[in-house]
Design an enzyme around this catalytic site. Structure first.
Site, mmCIF file in Angstrom:
data_model
loop_
_atom_site.group_PDB
_atom_site.id
_atom_site.type_symbol
_atom_site.label_atom_id
_atom_site.label_comp_id
_atom_site.label_asym_id
_atom_site.label_seq_id
_atom_site.Cartn_x
_atom_site.Cartn_y
_atom_site.Cartn_z
ATOM 1 N N ASP A 216 -3.795 2.334 1.652
ATOM 2 C CA ASP A 216 -2.543 2.259 2.394
ATOM 3 C C ASP A 216 -2.046 0.808 2.468
ATOM 4 O O ASP A 216 -2.839 -0.114 2.671
ATOM 5 C CB ASP A 216 -2.800 2.806 3.811
ATOM 6 C CG ASP A 216 -1.526 3.050 4.592
ATOM 7 O OD1 ASP A 216 -0.671 3.797 4.104
ATOM 8 O OD2 ASP A 216 -1.387 2.487 5.702
ATOM 9 N N GLU A 277 -0.993 1.556 -2.545
ATOM 10 C CA GLU A 277 0.431 1.730 -2.246
ATOM 11 C C GLU A 277 1.077 0.346 -2.341
ATOM 12 O O GLU A 277 0.794 -0.525 -1.518
ATOM 13 C CB GLU A 277 0.589 2.296 -0.827
ATOM 14 C CG GLU A 277 2.028 2.495 -0.434
ATOM 15 C CD GLU A 277 2.228 2.596 1.079
ATOM 16 O OE1 GLU A 277 3.298 3.050 1.481
ATOM 17 O OE2 GLU A 277 1.328 2.202 1.846
HETATM 18 C C1 NOJ Z 1 2.135 4.354 4.303
HETATM 19 C C2 NOJ Z 1 1.785 5.774 4.549
HETATM 20 O O1 NOJ Z 1 2.040 6.520 3.384
HETATM 21 C C3 NOJ Z 1 2.616 6.231 5.726
HETATM 22 O O2 NOJ Z 1 2.515 7.619 5.915
HETATM 23 C C4 NOJ Z 1 2.182 5.452 6.946
HETATM 24 O O3 NOJ Z 1 3.027 5.781 8.017
HETATM 25 C C5 NOJ Z 1 2.249 3.947 6.709
HETATM 26 N N1 NOJ Z 1 1.718 3.559 5.440
HETATM 27 C C6 NOJ Z 1 1.508 3.190 7.785
HETATM 28 O O4 NOJ Z 1 0.122 3.339 7.658
#
Ligand code: NOJ
Ligand code: CA
Length: 539
Positions: A216, A277
């Site tokens: 993440d 991500e």
């Molecule tokens: C990205 C995640 O995909 C999302 O769902 C989340 O709210 C944020 N990061 C914060 O962790």
């Protein structure tokens, strides 16, 4: 004695094989909404485990499970209280072990989701940090002193990605940083205790047999050490973070962490993998996260954020291929996930969503599918009283939030709650949900499920699909992708997508697969492609 020649009884295997992840199709499971094993209305590990044969039948290579940890419940599990404990809603650590065992027996790999940028405010570290400003735990977060003049101005202009300032105050007046909700305080990655603790977390799950992690906010973690103002404000309508967020994203030190994690992955006999991500607008910056000694995959979200528009699709694909080729990494493709409205609704029809899927699955690299896209699920309209997403609440209802793509899966049309659970699901399913159920689609040759299944099968069999070389061109509203296997054999495949409103004639010798039923086969080397359809053809 005559020496018998030794028999080679090893199972047949290709001699040169790329690592599995380079062209893998990964299926993202939103754990809370996938399958309920114990009938409490909440998806869980036993439910997912029981449905693994479905994923094998669909033909994916791996499953990625959204956060399963004990959590404060402020952001769909992305606010973690204990990184080595399973939320009792979802099961136990033993359930994870069982899931991994069953998945491996079916030839599937399991990725979990790790959240290193922040913890929950309920995490014991943050609780201790609140109680004692001088504790080692307080040094693991970003605290700034109370204003000397007693004023209410936050330390700088940094904004939460969910709206409002990125700073909140403790009861004793200090400020703490949270790039997401106030219940998600950001960790300070310049603190070695934070680094060491995440090493332990990775090992804990890897030692259990878990094959890797989705990481993440992998473009985050470090922030400007002097806490200088950001030059601009983040807009969720952009393709990703850019220079306006220079102080809170994409700091150079973050690459050292990915090198460290990659080395840890590679220390296992069966190396583990990482997909980060990386929501940065500049694709060449995204590519740097996927250099050979960093993350295996770096998500880019340009395709996910592209409207149904030939120029947007063609440009994004060409740019992404260039950016990832430059570092020798496979491009990871994504059309949908748990943060974005479903393709069917975004593009305007299930026909278009099917055509986009065929395009994505032809491209070289890995592809990420979000549970339910193989059923052609639309975005659901969630009644305000049932909303859960902090984005909806923090934006004062201005942003719809992400609940509409997180609705529990429909499995069996005639069972209560479309077979998801005997109990009322945690988010309500819309009236039309049973019509999309898996059991309706599995036996229907024209269903969206069958299309995905056929595409994944063809992708496995044909070396030009998924792992070849691609060149992308656009002809008006038509996107054309020419694909060749890396050794040039067998001959080229072309994916044509008609994103315009009128039929077009394209070159084709044989039709391999069409995104919609009823596409006529080629005549004299030409094929008529209706609006909103895609085909895979040989020429
Ligand atoms: C990205 C995640 O995909 C999302 O769902 C989340 O709210 C944020 N990061 C914060 O962790
Ligand atoms: Ca359950």
């Amino acid at each position: 004695m005559s020496a018998e020649p030794m028999q080679d009884t090893r199972p047949f295997e290709h001699v040169t094989r790329d690592p599995w992840w380079r062209d893998a199709v990964v299926y993202q499971v939103y754990l809370r909404s996938f399958a309920d094993g114990n009938g409490d209305g909440i998806g869980d590990f036993p439910g997912l485990r029981a449905r693994l044969p479905y994923l094998a039948e669909l033909g994916v290579d791996a499953v990625w499970v959204t956060p399963h940890y004990v959590s404060g419940g402020a952001d769909g599990g992305y606010d973690v209280v204990d990184f080595t404990a399973v939320d009792p809603d979802y099961g136990t650590v033993e359930d994870v072990r069982g899931l991994v065992e069953d998945a491996h027996a079916l030839g599937l790999r399991v990725l979990l989701d790790i959240v290193p940028n922040h913890t929950s405010d309920q995490h014991p570290w943050f609780q201790r940090a609140l109680a004692d400003p001088d504790s080692p735990e307080a040094a693991r977060y970003h605290f700034r002193p109370a204003n000397e003049d007693g004023g209410d101005e936050p330390p700088n202009n940094w904004q939460s990605m969910f709206g409002g300032p990125a700073w909140s105050r403790t009861p004793d007046g200090r400020w703490y940083l949270h790039l997401f909700t106030p219940q998600q305080p950001d960790l300070d990655w310049r603190n070695p205790e934070v680094v060491a603790d995440f090493d332990r977390t990775l090992r804990f799950w890897f030692d259990l047999g878990v094959d890797g992690f989705r990481v993440d906010v992998a473009y985050g973690l470090f922030k400007d050490p002097a806490y200088r103002d950001n030059p601009g404000i983040y807009s969720p309508t952009l393709f990703g973070h850019g220079p306006e967020q220079a102080m809170t994203t994409n700091q150079p030190e973050v690459h050292d962490i990915w090198r460290r994690w990659r080395a840890l992955c590679d220390s296992y006999a069966e190396p583990r993998m990482l997909v980060g991500e990386v929501s940065l607008a500049d694709l060449s910056e995204v590519g740097r996260y996927a250099r050979p000694d960093e993350l295996h995959h770096a998500f880019q979200f340009r395709l996910l954020k592209s409207d149904w528009d030939a120029a947007s699709f063609a440009d994004t694909i060409a740019e992404a291929l260039t950016a990832f080729d430059a570092v020798g990494a496979p491009a990871p493709w994504v059309l949908g996930n748990h943060d974005k409205a479903r393709q069917v609704t975004r593009y305007g029809s299930v026909r278009r969503a099917r055509a986009a899927a065929l395009l994505m699955l032809a491209l070289p690299g890995s592809a990420y599918l979000y549970a339910g896209e193989e059923l052609g699920l639309p975005e659901a309209d969630v009644p305000v009283a049932s909303r859960r997403d902090p984005i909806f609440f923090r934006s004062g209802g201005k942003r719809a939030g992400r609940d509409g793509c997180r609705i529990p899966m429909p499995w069996e049309a005639s069972r209560p709650n479309a077979g998801f659970s005997a109990a009322t699901p945690w988010l309500p399913q819309p009236a039309g949900w049973p019509g999309h159920a898996v059991d309706r689609q599995e036996s229907d040759p024209d269903s969206t499920f069958t299309l995905y299944q056929q595409a994944l099968m063809a992708r496995r069999l044909h070396p030009a699909l998924g792992s070849g070389r691609a060149s992308v061109t656009r002809h008006g509203d038509v996107v054309r992708v020419d694909l060749v296997a890396r050794d040039g054999e067998p001959g080229p495949v072309t994916c044509w997508v008609n994103m315009g409103s009128a039929p077009v004639t394209v070159a084709a010798r044989t039709l391999l697969l069409a995104s919609s039923p009823g596409v006529p086969g080629p005549v004299d080397g030409r094929l008529t492609l209706a609006a909103d359809t895609a085909v895979w053809v040989s020429r």
